[in-house]
Design an enzyme around this catalytic site. Sequence first.
Site, PDB file in Angstrom:
ATOM      1  N   SER A   1      18.495  -4.106  -2.523  1.00 54.89           N
ATOM      2  CA  SER A   1      17.471  -3.318  -1.845  1.00 54.89           C
ATOM      3  C   SER A   1      17.940  -3.022  -0.426  1.00 54.89           C
ATOM      4  O   SER A   1      19.147  -3.061  -0.154  1.00 54.89           O
ATOM      5  CB  SER A   1      16.139  -4.075  -1.874  1.00 54.89           C
ATOM      6  OG  SER A   1      15.085  -3.231  -1.479  1.00 54.89           O
ATOM      7  N   ASN A   2      17.044  -2.710   0.464  1.00 57.13           N
ATOM      8  CA  ASN A   2      17.406  -2.435   1.859  1.00 57.13           C
ATOM      9  C   ASN A   2      16.258  -2.887   2.761  1.00 57.13           C
ATOM     10  O   ASN A   2      15.232  -3.374   2.278  1.00 57.13           O
ATOM     11  CB  ASN A   2      17.740  -0.946   2.045  1.00 57.13           C
ATOM     12  CG  ASN A   2      16.584  -0.068   1.655  1.00 57.13           C
ATOM     13  OD1 ASN A   2      15.523  -0.107   2.257  1.00 57.13           O
ATOM     14  ND2 ASN A   2      16.758   0.726   0.586  1.00 57.13           N
ATOM     15  N   ALA A   3      16.452  -2.709   4.051  1.00 51.99           N
ATOM     16  CA  ALA A   3      15.540  -3.320   5.030  1.00 51.99           C
ATOM     17  C   ALA A   3      14.310  -2.477   5.363  1.00 51.99           C
ATOM     18  O   ALA A   3      13.572  -2.808   6.284  1.00 51.99           O
ATOM     19  CB  ALA A   3      16.315  -3.624   6.312  1.00 51.99           C
TER      20      ALA A   3
ATOM     21  N   ALA B   1      13.149   4.784   1.312  1.00 51.02           N
ATOM     22  CA  ALA B   1      14.570   4.449   1.471  1.00 51.02           C
ATOM     23  C   ALA B   1      15.105   4.134   0.073  1.00 51.02           C
ATOM     24  O   ALA B   1      15.071   2.985  -0.383  1.00 51.02           O
ATOM     25  CB  ALA B   1      14.717   3.263   2.409  1.00 51.02           C
TER      26      ALA B   1
END
Length: 209
Positions: free
Chosen positions: A21-23, A89
Amino acid sequence: MRFVVTAGPTREPLDPVRYLSNASSGRMGFALAEAAARRGHEVVLVAGPVALETPSGVARRLDVVTARDLQGVLAEEVPSCDVLLMCAAVCDYRPVEVVEHKIKREPGVWQLTLEPNPDLLAELAPRKGDRIFIGFALESENGEVNARAKLERKGLDAIALNAPANIGRSTGRLTVIRRDGETLEQGPASKAVLAEGLVRLAEELASPG
Ligand code: CTP
């Protein structure tokens, strides 16, 4: 108008307990949904996995996990919208294989093979019609040049250039680049104020003059 707002990260599973995943915190997208609802629009908020409450006034919230889930929801919701604010995102890659049971620790190097997710905005572009599409660009270098290229490639009306320093914060700054070339610097300001600016821009682009 009917707004579809996407927010937060996507999550791409690797095994039953792990994912890529991402932040992204989802805060900017949720602020957009709230601002659009406050300005009287019918808002469908499509959220990746985030720990945020649905803003008041949002007509419907649809929760998604993976980029392909988001792709399915957009295929359903975008045809009947006037404005798409694409703040999610989206993970560009996913593991080729989702392992059924928890992957066990083994000695030595382990290589993970990824395959690309679809570019959701680029895919929607051919059927955009007179809908307004506003995207985001997260860039850590050559921001304006890269954001303009994304605006063209994804067939957008405007793109909001975001810096990695904005992630997870309640304030930030954006460079908003319109298709006609006009560029507006917004902030530093709260995400609520930045969001209101983008919703007003969408309104202006939807009904010029
Ligand atoms: N986006 C999308 N589908 C993807 C990736 C991104 O629709 N698979 C959307 C995002 O929601 C955002 C815009 O495209 O509105 C730009 O996202 P960004 O992550 O900045 O760019 P990428 O297209 O992923 O390009 P790169 O990773 O090369 O910077």
